[in-house]
Design an enzyme around this catalytic site. Sequence first.
Site, PDB file in Angstrom:
ATOM      1  N   GLY A 256      42.223  67.058  53.442  1.00  0.00           N
ATOM      2  CA  GLY A 256      42.293  66.466  54.773  1.00  0.00           C
ATOM      3  C   GLY A 256      43.631  65.823  55.082  1.00  0.00           C
ATOM      4  CG  HIS A 257      43.940  63.541  58.699  1.00  0.00           C
ATOM      5  ND1 HIS A 257      42.604  63.819  58.798  1.00  0.00           N
ATOM      6  CD2 HIS A 257      44.070  62.228  59.024  1.00  0.00           C
ATOM      7  CE1 HIS A 257      41.956  62.741  59.169  1.00  0.00           C
ATOM      8  NE2 HIS A 257      42.817  61.748  59.303  1.00  0.00           N
TER       9      HIS A 257
END
Length: 364
Positions: A256-257
Amino acid sequence: MTLTIAELARALDARLWGDGSLIVTGAAEAGQARPDQIALATTPAYAEKLAPGGMALLAEGADPKALGLVAAILVGRPRLAMAGLTRAFDPGPGIAPGIHPSAVIDPTAELPPDAAIGPFVVVGARVRIGAGARIASHVSIGADTVIGRDALIHAGVRIAHGVTIGDRVILNPGVSLGADGFSFVTPEKSGVEEIRHSLGERQEIRQQHWTRIHSLGGVEIGDDVEIGANSTVDRGTIRATRIGRGTKLDNLVQVGHNCLVGEDCLLCGLVGIAGSARIGNRVVLGGQVGVSDNIFVGDDVIAGGATKIFTNAPAGRVLLGSPAVKMEAHVEAQKNIRRLPRLYAQVAELRETVKKLLDKGGEE
């Protein structure tokens, strides 16, 4: 590739036994090898399947003569030898040298003279690609991306804008680097925020609408990273999402970011790491491991398959289960769960015995 078995032994830094002039054109499992293939028989079970008169890769301590072989390579660490053996005979993806006529290359992009660019590749503005790059068909590379030396990018990879990739990186088919992070906010405190604070209690359920938070950061991939088929690494919100040197991602891994993944990690198939998590160096996450957002997993942590890590994990911890606990605690808990039916039967029997005694005492 064709080698003599003596040349192959030298390449593996291993001990040769028997006729070193035999030609080896490839490898096969024991019992299935042709005369020109070396059989892989590094355990006694596989050694039993060897046909007399052939050649084999054996573990040190095996007796090639007793197995009826004419030549053998003996290795101290068979699995490490497998790395060298498979490298020697891997023909590679077969990407033709030069730039295919169907490729679309922005005039501001910088490509090395020895690049191999396959059909229907798209390279955006100001992209810089290092020497020795091999890029298969239907790859797209966004503007301002930088790719290091000796990259191998397989078919269908999608690299967004502003991604930085180190040297000797391998991206398998369908990899996606630099998609926007999954980041949204509501004008008022959302139900998710509320229950994170209250741990489940809801004051009021009301309508809510999500507003997108854009991803301005990039993705940074270190040297010698390999990313498996259809895996994704999202770009950061402000700072870059980073994958450290030497780390290997299996197929269908999601990072994920804002995540920071350390060096020499192994992330096995279907691992999911939520946004802003930090993973230390040499961490191994088994298949289907999940890591919650905004937590830290320390150096040298090993998590067994399907483990769910919801809180910070200290360095060196071996984890298993959902929620993650020390492996020995999880194993003991599972043993106790299996004992429950027997314990229940014993308690039921004890209650019946006590009831009978009480009934008998009442009669007296």
